[in-house]
Motif scaffolding. Structure first.
Motif, short mmCIF file in Angstrom:
data_model
loop_
_atom_site.label_atom_id
_atom_site.label_comp_id
_atom_site.label_asym_id
_atom_site.label_seq_id
_atom_site.Cartn_x
_atom_site.Cartn_y
_atom_site.Cartn_z
N ALA A 121 0.84 -1.20 0.00
CA ALA A 121 0.00 0.00 0.00
C ALA A 121 0.87 1.24 0.00
O ALA A 121 1.82 1.34 0.77
CB ALA A 121 -0.92 0.00 1.22
N GLY A 122 0.53 2.17 -0.87
CA GLY A 122 1.19 3.46 -0.87
C GLY A 122 0.46 4.39 0.08
O GLY A 122 -0.69 4.15 0.46
N ALA A 123 1.09 5.47 0.47
CA ALA A 123 0.48 6.42 1.41
C ALA A 123 -0.67 7.18 0.78
O ALA A 123 -1.52 7.71 1.48
CB ALA A 123 1.54 7.39 1.91
N LYS A 124 -0.73 7.23 -0.54
CA LYS A 124 -1.77 8.00 -1.23
C LYS A 124 -2.98 7.15 -1.62
O LYS A 124 -3.79 7.56 -2.42
CB LYS A 124 -1.19 8.67 -2.47
CG LYS A 124 -0.11 9.69 -2.14
CD LYS A 124 0.43 10.31 -3.39
CE LYS A 124 1.52 11.31 -3.07
NZ LYS A 124 2.09 11.89 -4.28
N GLY A 125 -3.09 5.95 -1.07
CA GLY A 125 -4.27 5.13 -1.30
C GLY A 125 -4.17 4.13 -2.44
O GLY A 125 -5.06 3.31 -2.61
N ARG A 126 -3.12 4.17 -3.23
CA ARG A 126 -2.96 3.16 -4.28
C ARG A 126 -2.46 1.88 -3.66
O ARG A 126 -1.67 1.88 -2.72
CB ARG A 126 -1.98 3.64 -5.36
CG ARG A 126 -2.54 4.80 -6.16
CD ARG A 126 -1.57 5.29 -7.18
NE ARG A 126 -1.55 4.38 -8.32
CZ ARG A 126 -0.61 4.42 -9.26
NH1 ARG A 126 0.37 5.28 -9.18
NH2 ARG A 126 -0.66 3.58 -10.27
#
Length: 163
Positions: A121-126
């Motif tokens: 998981a990326g911090a920007k929701g992707r």
């Protein structure tokens, strides 16, 4: 190659958006480097979910791309499970696994015997799934965790820089 004059304000000559993108590593290069650290016959792929869209983002070889696509076109697949429910899915031997029959058949046609799918998981929701494939059974065990974790950190950074 077309040459352009360098920018007076920036000696690199790169527009600001390209400088930001250049700081993020090429996902194909990251996956090829990761694959080179594993035993022979291990392939690596990356599938990304952004909203409702799921797409293959990168692969370490053409066969890895085909394996990613096989999981993507199947209605049920290990990497879909990792995207939606589990943080990791390991199949030690595709010949003895009973789930994902369509996907398993496609992967076996590619000569693959085992796989490991890890959600990132990326911090920007992707969200992405890092997929490892092996042409032998019981190859993808806990001893690969250090290399996989390091790759997951790079992939999370790519996900955050890719938006």
């Amino acid at each position: 190659m077309l040459e352009t004059s360098p920018s007076v304000a920036d000696p690199s000559g790169m527009p600001p958006i390209e400088r930001q993108t250049a700081a993020v590593r090429d996902p194909h290069m990251v996956l090829r480097e990761l694959a080179s650290g594993f035993p022979a016959g291990v392939l690596v792929g990356l599938t990304v979910r952004s909203g409702a869209e799921i797409e293959v983002m990168a692969w370490s070889s053409p066969r890895a791309k085909l394996a990613e696509e096989a999981q993507l076109i199947s209605e049920t697949a290990p990497n879909r499970l990792a995207l939606h429910e589990e943080s990791a899915v390991t199949v030690a031997d595709l010949d003895t696994e009973t789930r994902w029959s369509e996907c398993r058949a496609q992967l076996r046609l590619l000569g693959l015997r085992s796989l490991h799918c890890r959600r990132v998981a990326g911090a920007k929701g992707r969200i992405a799934v890092l997929d490892l494939y092996a042409d032998r059974s019981n190859v993808l065990g806990a001893d690969l965790d250090v290399a996989v974790e390091a790759a997951c950190h790079q992939i999370a950074a790519m996900l955050d820089g890719g938006e």
